[in-house]
Design a protein around this motif. Structure first.
Motif, PDB file in Angstrom:
ATOM      1  N   ASP A 198       3.888   5.310   7.791  1.00 42.99           N
ATOM      2  CA  ASP A 198       2.645   5.618   6.815  1.00 42.99           C
ATOM      3  C   ASP A 198       3.425   6.281   5.505  1.00 42.99           C
ATOM      4  OD1 ASP A 198       0.970   4.480   8.315  1.00 42.99           O
ATOM      5  OD2 ASP A 198       0.460   6.136   9.182  1.00 42.99           O
ATOM      6  N   ALA A 199       4.645   6.381   5.424  1.00 43.63           N
ATOM      7  CA  ALA A 199       5.426   7.249   4.459  1.00 43.63           C
ATOM      8  C   ALA A 199       5.408   6.476   3.110  1.00 43.63           C
ATOM      9  CB  ALA A 199       6.815   7.510   4.830  1.00 43.63           C
ATOM     10  N   ARG A 200       5.089   7.209   2.021  1.00 45.12           N
ATOM     11  CA  ARG A 200       5.091   6.630   0.653  1.00 45.12           C
ATOM     12  C   ARG A 200       6.645   6.541   0.232  1.00 45.12           C
ATOM     13  NH1 ARG A 200       1.468   4.299  -2.133  1.00 45.12           N
ATOM     14  NH2 ARG A 200       2.283   5.320  -3.945  1.00 45.12           N
ATOM     15  N   ALA A 201       6.857   5.216  -0.824  1.00 45.07           N
ATOM     16  CA  ALA A 201       7.903   5.121  -1.099  1.00 45.07           C
ATOM     17  C   ALA A 201       7.978   4.538  -2.497  1.00 45.07           C
ATOM     18  CB  ALA A 201       8.981   4.320  -0.488  1.00 45.07           C
ATOM     19  N   TRP A 202       8.746   4.937  -3.593  1.00 43.91           N
ATOM     20  CA  TRP A 202       8.761   4.579  -4.694  1.00 43.91           C
ATOM     21  C   TRP A 202      10.103   3.705  -5.326  1.00 43.91           C
ATOM     22  CZ3 TRP A 202       6.969   8.686  -3.156  1.00 43.91           C
ATOM     23  CH2 TRP A 202       5.675   9.078  -3.253  1.00 43.91           C
ATOM     24  N   ILE A 203       9.908   2.435  -5.755  1.00 40.51           N
ATOM     25  CA  ILE A 203      11.187   1.555  -6.141  1.00 40.51           C
ATOM     26  C   ILE A 203      11.101   1.432  -7.879  1.00 40.51           C
ATOM     27  CG2 ILE A 203      12.342  -0.643  -6.002  1.00 40.51           C
ATOM     28  CD1 ILE A 203      10.865  -1.019  -3.421  1.00 40.51           C
ATOM     29  N   LEU A 204      12.255   1.825  -8.418  1.00 34.47           N
ATOM     30  CA  LEU A 204      12.147   2.095  -9.501  1.00 34.47           C
ATOM     31  C   LEU A 204      13.298   1.254 -10.028  1.00 34.47           C
ATOM     32  CD1 LEU A 204      11.442   2.967 -12.578  1.00 34.47           C
ATOM     33  CD2 LEU A 204      13.023   4.864 -12.211  1.00 34.47           C
ATOM     34  N   ALA A 224       0.783  -1.229  -0.026  1.00 35.43           N
ATOM     35  CA  ALA A 224       0.008  -0.103  -0.090  1.00 35.43           C
ATOM     36  C   ALA A 224       0.973   1.296   0.109  1.00 35.43           C
ATOM     37  CB  ALA A 224      -0.929   0.042   1.186  1.00 35.43           C
ATOM     38  N   GLY A 225       2.012   1.252   0.791  1.00 36.64           N
ATOM     39  CA  GLY A 225       2.862   2.402   0.821  1.00 36.64           C
ATOM     40  C   GLY A 225       3.925   2.335  -0.098  1.00 36.64           C
ATOM     41  N   VAL A 226       4.441   1.422  -0.831  1.00 31.89           N
ATOM     42  CA  VAL A 226       5.508   1.070  -1.788  1.00 31.89           C
ATOM     43  C   VAL A 226       5.024   0.717  -2.957  1.00 31.89           C
ATOM     44  CG1 VAL A 226       7.676   0.137  -2.068  1.00 31.89           C
ATOM     45  CG2 VAL A 226       6.908   0.503   0.140  1.00 31.89           C
ATOM     46  N   THR A 227       5.492   1.545  -4.098  1.00 31.93           N
ATOM     47  CA  THR A 227       5.094   1.060  -5.326  1.00 31.93           C
ATOM     48  C   THR A 227       6.335   0.521  -6.104  1.00 31.93           C
ATOM     49  OG1 THR A 227       3.361   2.965  -5.392  1.00 31.93           O
ATOM     50  CG2 THR A 227       4.292   2.253  -7.624  1.00 31.93           C
TER      51      THR A 227
END
Length: 406
Positions: A318-324, A279-282
């Motif tokens: 609850d912080a958002r994070a993104w993995i590319l 939910a919080g990690v894309t």
């Protein structure tokens, strides 16, 4: 062998003794009609040949070449020199004819040099020099020349052997220190990934709950500080590392140096990173599999996990994070970005000095061992990006170092 560097020297000495024996026998055949007592010379040559044949294995290693053998070997040579004055004619001796053992004597002296260094060589060559002068009964130029040549050569070889021994001991000690340091870094990284994070969580939760939980949190905090101090400055024994689970539930790999039976085939990095998405990690990346060796993929996934742990600790649960994930021709680049307040300038270096090893070991240390690197790009108020790069090929030990920028 006590030292591998000595093995070629002992082999060379063995070959020298055999070759010089052949040379001495050739001299005897040529000069035998001119000896005063040819039968005596022949008897010595038989004894010299038998001695060399029986003892040739003695000069193949330092363990076999004992002091007693060296003394006996030198005695055979010295006895042959003194016997020359009895067997050969005075005219030939004064004319500079070779002694019965001739250059075979140098092999006995070189044995002292290789076994005991330049001091033993100096003593043995001095004995040979005195005996040669006694046999010649005058300070003839050719005799002095030969004596000095043997003395200088044996002392020089003895000195080189001592230097080689000291260098080998220094190298062995350096390799031990390097191995111990690498083991400490490996275990410190694994401890940070597990025990230290649990203790930090217990401290935060206990402080928030209050009461007896606060006391438990305080104790957990004290143990965290003590463990960080131990990890940063002490050496601990090696322990087996539990491998990371690969896609399909099968064990994939632990750290690259933790298991000699680790499979070396490629695996899909996207499949290993999939459990981090939520939910919080894309998680974003190529549609096709991103192939990496199992050990390298496992270390990269662990570094990504450590970066996400830092997001949860320093930005919030609850912080958002993104993995590319980017599949480049010669490397794989994974970027972890958050929406936090950023990292103040100098904070990473200060954390490492304080014993907080998340960046230094769990992230940068992992990638450095793979020949890759890590780069922090942070702007105050605009979040932080961690770029993790791993080469696709087998990287040399101690590859590129990561760098941090505020």
């Amino acid at each position: 062998m006590r030292m591998s560097v000595e093995l070629p020297l002992w082999r060379a000495l063995t070959g020298y003794r055999i070759l010089t024996l052949v040379y001495v026998l050739g001299l005897f055949v040529v000069a035998s009609p001119h000896y005063a007592h040819p039968l005596g010379a022949a008897a010595y040559m038989v004894a010299l040949t038998a001695w060399t044949a029986v003892t040739w294995r003695r000069t193949t290693s330092a363990e076999r070449c004992t002091r007693r053998f060296l003394v006996a070997d030198l005695s055979v040579a010295v006895g042959g020199i003194l016997l020359t004055s009895v067997i050969d004619t005075q005219a030939r001796i004064m004319a500079g004819a070779a002694t019965l053992p001739s250059i075979w004597t140098a092999g006995a002296v070189l044995g002292f040099a290789i076994k005991g260094g330049w001091r033993w060589a100096a003593v043995a060559s001095t004995i040979v020099a005195v005996v040669n002068l006694v046999e010649r009964q005058e300070l003839a130029r050719d005799t002095v020349h030969n004596v000095v040549l043997v003395w200088v050569a044996s002392v020089a070889i003895g000195y080189v052997v001592e230097v080689a021994r000291a260098s080998e001991r220094t190298l062995a000690r350096a390799l031990q220190i390097e191995a111990a340091t690498r083991e400490r870094v490996r275990l410190a990284r694994d401890i940070h990934d597990s025990v230290l994070q649990v203790l930090a969580m217990v401290q935060r939760r206990g402080t928030a709950l209050g009461g007896e939980a606060a006391e438990l949190g305080r104790m957990a905090g004290e143990q965290e500080v003590a463990l960080r101090t131990l990890v940063a400055g002490g050496l601990v024994p090696r322990q087996r590392v539990v491998p990371v689970a690969a896609a399909g539930g099968a064990p994939a790999a632990g750290p690259a140096d933790s298991d000699p039976l680790l499979p070396a085939g490629p695996c899909d990095l996207m499949a290993l990173l999939a459990p981090h998405a939520g939910a919080g990690v894309t998680l974003s990346g190529p549609c096709s599999p991103v192939a990496l060796p199992v050990a390298a993929a496992a270390e990269l996934v662990a570094a990504v996990g450590a970066a996400l742990d830092n997001v949860r600790v320093h930005v919030g649960a609850d912080a958002r994070a993104w993995i590319l994930v980017e599949d480049e021709p010669d490397a794989v680049l994974v970027t972890v970005r958050d929406e936090g307040p950023g990292i103040p300038e100098g904070r990473l270096a200060a954390a490492e000095r304080e014993g907080r090893l998340g960046v230094a070991l769990s992230i940068r240390g992992r990638l450095r061992e793979l020949g890759g690197g890590a780069e922090w790009i942070s702007v105050p108020g605009q979040g932080t990006e961690v770029e993790l790069r791993v080469p696709k090929g087998t990287a040399p030990e101690g590859g590129r170092r990561g760098r941090a920028r505020a």
